[in-house]
Design a protein around this motif. Structure first.
Motif, PDB file in Angstrom:
ATOM      1  N   SER A  90      33.286  47.467  44.405  1.00 12.64           N
ATOM      2  CA  SER A  90      34.488  46.624  44.359  1.00 12.64           C
ATOM      3  C   SER A  90      34.361  45.463  45.341  1.00 12.64           C
ATOM      4  O   SER A  90      34.811  44.350  45.055  1.00 12.64           O
ATOM      5  CB  SER A  90      35.753  47.446  44.592  1.00 12.64           C
ATOM      6  OG  SER A  90      35.927  47.731  45.948  1.00 12.64           O
ATOM      7  N   GLY A 137      32.256  42.535  43.823  1.00 10.91           N
ATOM      8  CA  GLY A 137      32.893  41.685  42.822  1.00 10.91           C
ATOM      9  C   GLY A 137      32.395  41.936  41.415  1.00 10.91           C
ATOM     10  O   GLY A 137      31.471  42.712  41.186  1.00 10.91           O
ATOM     11  N   GLU A 189      30.657  40.363  39.251  1.00  8.73           N
ATOM     12  CA  GLU A 189      29.322  39.974  38.782  1.00  8.73           C
ATOM     13  C   GLU A 189      28.240  40.968  39.208  1.00  8.73           C
ATOM     14  O   GLU A 189      27.063  40.784  38.907  1.00  8.73           O
ATOM     15  CB  GLU A 189      28.958  38.572  39.300  1.00  8.73           C
ATOM     16  CG  GLU A 189      29.905  37.465  38.840  1.00  8.73           C
ATOM     17  CD  GLU A 189      30.002  37.373  37.330  1.00  8.73           C
ATOM     18  OE1 GLU A 189      28.950  37.447  36.676  1.00  8.73           O
ATOM     19  OE2 GLU A 189      31.136  37.280  36.821  1.00  8.73           O
TER      20      GLU A 189
END
Lengths: 291, 162
Positions: free
Chosen positions: A22, A25, A27
């Motif tokens: 988390s 992010g 990506e």
């Protein structure tokens, strides 16, 4: 080609994995055995910002027996799967599938969960999971969800997993007495992705197939359950006329896309050939047998 | 987030520590950072087997493993198993039967063949072909390679050569 640059983060526990994931992010991608992911990175099919290496997360390993089911951790490698006595005894279809999966060097690193999450339509394990009525145990940071394998594969390389969900394990019912199963595939080179393949499971009473599950791979965008062919077979002796009827019914079950291996017509032909061969194995007692 | 990291591993019995790019696969690390040129990068997407090396005692595709992921691992390459003499008989048989021509696939072939013979003392020709099926050779047509592996299996079992 060389992979694009990305950051690398190693998780040491499941909590750690979710925390890193988390924080990294949307990506970021999870790295398990990497046997498909690293290849796709080399092709630059994706450019993740970071790889979260979950291959050392202890909660995701192991093969255990629990309540009539066999639970296979997501990180169990194909080689471990093939070497497991529990699997050989209680889920013989998986043991039979292992030698068909790629080659020894890939089987030493590729993982069960990785194969399901990647969801290649020509892969063996997704089809086996559908044929075996397996349940995928998906985890998020806050909880667990059980997804029937038949609903897990939603399209080409896509699954029912949410963006923050990973596969923790797969649960497979133990083979019942009288149950038989087999898997056959056609490939240009042993170990390559199949041009077409079939996984079948059924109870056999005499020469009669009871509740057959007939699942094809490599002939659609995901593992395809051949319901019409299964209905044509169910409750009947597997005589040549019945087999021919089931082969004809496959025309309504399958709509294979053309690919580098051949035309839709050729793939449907291969599926029909495989169905007859698989039934011959089941009835001819050569298929994998429940202990 | 950093795209480099520090790793340590044992390569051919020697402890090494390096800073690597996260995206670097094991073969580039062995060749470019450690100067071990025996492991070959062929297709670089896991099909050809030229990059076969051992990690923690098991053969892997070196192009499908990140060096970054191998912190703490034990890696053996063709240089290592040549120095120890472990596969001397296989190497001699490959030479004797002309099982290497351009030599590009040979290190991977040897390590894969050694892997087979470690688990199966006397494989059939079919089993040899099956185990080597993940390793491409574009020169030999494979017969000489299968001959060499079969000959070594028989030799190790104290049997006459075919």
């Amino acid at each position: 080609m060389k992979a694009p640059p990305f950051a690398y983060l190693r998780a040491t526990s499941l909590d750690d994995a979710f925390r890193l994931w988390s924080a990294a992010g949307p990506e970021a991608k999870l790295l398990a055995g990497g046997q498909s992911l690293i290849a796709t990175l080399a092709f630059r099919l994706s450019e993740p910002s970071a790889l979260i290496d979950i291959s050392r997360v202890p909660e995701l390993g192991g093969i255990t027996e629990a309540g009539g089911a066999i639970r296979i951790g997501a990180l169990v490698t194909h080689a471990q799967l093939g070497a497991s006595e529990l699997v050989r005894r209680h889920v013989p279809l998986l043991a039979e599938a292992v030698p068909l999966i790629a080659h020894a060097a890939v089987r030493n690193r590729g993982t069960f969960g990785g194969s399901l999450a990647f969801a290649d339509p020509a892969a063996e394990l997704p089809a086996c999971c559908v044929a075996l009525d397996a349940t995928v145990i998906a985890r998020t940071r806050s909880g667990e969800r059980r997804i029937p394998a038949a609903q897990f594969f939603t399209g080409l390389y896509t699954t029912a997993l949410a963006a923050d969900e990973l596969i923790a394990a797969v649960e497979l019912p133990q083979a019942r007495p009288g149950e038989r199963s087999t898997i056959i595939e056609l490939a240009r080179r042993s170990g390559d992705y199949a041009m077409a393949g079939i996984a079948v499971r059924a109870k056999i009473a005499g020469s009669t197939l009871v509740e057959p599950n007939v699942v094809f791979f490599g002939v659609g965008d995901r593992p395809i359950s051949a319901g019409r062919a299964a209905s044509a077979l169910a409750g009947k002796p597997a005589a040549p006329a019945t087999v021919a009827e089931a082969q004809a019914a496959l025309g309504g079950d399958l709509d294979p896309p053309a690919d580098q291996h051949g035309t839709p017509e050729m793939k449907l032909h291969l599926a029909r050939v495989l169905l007859a061969r698989a039934l011959d194995r089941l009835i001819g007692h050569a298929g994998a047998r429940a202990a | 987030m950093s795209t480099t990291l520090d790793i340590a591993m044992t390569v051919n019995g020697e402890r090494i520590a390096r800073r690597v790019e996260a995206r670097q696969h094991l073969i580039d690390f062995l060749r470019l950072d450690l100067g071990l040129m025996g492991s070959h990068a062929g297709c670089e997407h896991g099909l050809c087997g030229a990059c076969t090396v051992r990690v923690d005692g098991r053969i892997v595709r070196g192009c499908l493993v990140l060096a970054a992921a191998l912190d703490g691992a034990t890696v053996e390459t063709i240089e290592g198993v040549s120095d120890t003499g472990e596969i001397r008989d296989l190497q001699n048989a490959f030479i004797a039967r002309n099982a290497c021509q351009c030599g590009y696939c040979t290190p991977g072939m040897l390590l894969t063949a050694a892997d087979l013979l470690a688990s199966k003392a006397e494989p059939t020709r079919e089993e040899i072909r099956e185990h080597l099926s993940g390793n491409y050779c574009r020169c030999t047509g494979y017969h000489a390679i299968v001959d060499a592996v079969e000959a070594v299996a028989r030799q190790r079992n104290g049997k006459a050569q075919p």
